[in-house]
Design a protein around this motif. Structure first.
Motif, PDB file in Angstrom:
ATOM      1  N   ILE A   1      23.217  58.242  34.693  1.00  0.00           N
ATOM      2  CA  ILE A   1      24.126  57.490  33.832  1.00  0.00           C
ATOM      3  C   ILE A   1      25.531  57.832  34.286  1.00  0.00           C
ATOM      4  O   ILE A   1      25.955  58.995  34.233  1.00  0.00           O
ATOM      5  N   THR A   2      26.260  56.828  34.745  1.00  0.00           N
ATOM      6  CA  THR A   2      27.621  57.092  35.231  1.00  0.00           C
ATOM      7  C   THR A   2      28.642  56.894  34.114  1.00  0.00           C
ATOM      8  O   THR A   2      28.402  56.152  33.155  1.00  0.00           O
ATOM      9  N   ALA A   3      29.762  57.581  34.248  1.00  0.00           N
ATOM     10  CA  ALA A   3      30.872  57.460  33.303  1.00  0.00           C
ATOM     11  C   ALA A   3      30.370  57.507  31.864  1.00  0.00           C
ATOM     12  O   ALA A   3      30.555  56.565  31.086  1.00  0.00           O
ATOM     13  N   SER A   4      29.729  58.592  31.520  1.00  0.00           N
ATOM     14  CA  SER A   4      29.048  58.684  30.224  1.00  0.00           C
ATOM     15  C   SER A   4      30.022  58.539  29.051  1.00  0.00           C
ATOM     16  O   SER A   4      31.214  58.834  29.150  1.00  0.00           O
ATOM     17  N   ARG A   5      29.444  58.077  27.942  1.00  0.00           N
ATOM     18  CA  ARG A   5      30.209  57.883  26.705  1.00  0.00           C
ATOM     19  C   ARG A   5      29.518  58.649  25.585  1.00  0.00           C
ATOM     20  O   ARG A   5      28.323  58.919  25.662  1.00  0.00           O
ATOM     21  N   ALA A   6      30.239  58.945  24.528  1.00  0.00           N
ATOM     22  CA  ALA A   6      29.642  59.651  23.390  1.00  0.00           C
ATOM     23  C   ALA A   6      28.429  58.880  22.851  1.00  0.00           C
ATOM     24  O   ALA A   6      27.444  59.478  22.401  1.00  0.00           O
ATOM     25  N   ALA A   7      28.498  57.552  22.930  1.00  0.00           N
ATOM     26  CA  ALA A   7      27.391  56.722  22.429  1.00  0.00           C
ATOM     27  C   ALA A   7      26.123  56.846  23.278  1.00  0.00           C
ATOM     28  O   ALA A   7      25.052  56.376  22.862  1.00  0.00           O
TER      29      ALA A   7
END
Lengths: 111, 108
Positions: free
Chosen positions: B76-82
């Motif tokens: 998963i690239t450029a991960s987000r809190a979601a």
């Protein structure tokens, strides 16, 4: 979108009671599955069905039975609930491409 | 029966970083699928890779498959809190076998 619904989100039952968990899918899928999920054990397959009135045992069928009288509905039955059947129960369905669509889960507590 | 096993069991990263999860399996497969589960909910299908494919992309997801090593990875690239969730690999055909999952926590 495929929708898989389960009859209850939370359920509390007493030891020895007969428990019915219902699952309904609206995409005319042939395959339906029942899993239970427990911490440290992941998802384990209880029973599955490839067609109406057909059922196959999964990895942990003991203490459970199933019913598939209609294509869209797959029921999981606990004939005499026990405390070790306290768990999260997940239903899923799939069609030709094997992608499984899951319901929201039923968290069953047996006291 | 076949058994997918995810690694690591838990992963904690900062927002914007990449997250890599691995899956190993024991027997030959038709396809391998990755699913995501938000806390207390059902699983959601992310991506399917067939046994004759080596890599597949979907948005910020990249899946690789190495049948010689019987392993797959989900990036998963450029991960987000979601993206905070548990991730599972499922191997098989119409009947899948799942591992215990990787719990990913993305900190804001």
């Amino acid at each position: 979108d495929v929708k898989v619904t389960q009859s209850s989100r939370y359920l509390v039952k007493r030891t020895g009671e007969k428990v019915f968990l219902e699952c309904v899918q609206d995409m005319d899928h042939e395959n339906m599955f029942w899993y239970r999920q427990d911490p440290g054990l992941g998802l384990r397959l209880i029973y599955f069905s490839y067609d109406v009135k057909m059922k196959e045992k999964g990895d942990i069928p003991e203490g459970y039975s199933v019913s598939r009288e209609k294509k869209e509905r797959f029921s999981l039955i606990l004939e005499s609930a026990s405390t070790n059947q306290t768990s999260m129960y997940l239903c899923a369905s799939s069609g030709d491409y094997n992608e499984q669509f899951f319901g929201p889960g039923t968290r069953l507590t047996v006291l | 029966s076949q058994q997918g096993e995810e690694d690591p069991q838990a992963l904690s990263i900062q927002e914007g970083e990449n997250a890599t999860m691995n899956c190993s399996y024991k027997t030959s497969i038709n396809n391998l699928q990755w699913y995501r589960q938000n806390s207390g909910r059902g699983l959601v299908h992310l991506i399917l890779i067939r046994s004759n494919e080596r890599e597949k992309h979907s948005g910020r997801l990249r899946v690789t498959l190495d049948t010689s090593k019987k392993s797959s990875s989900l990036l998963i690239t450029a991960s987000r809190a979601a993206d905070t969730a548990s991730y599972f690999c499922g191997e098989g055909g119409s009947r899948l076998t799942f591992g215990e999952g990787t719990q990913l926590t993305v900190n804001p």
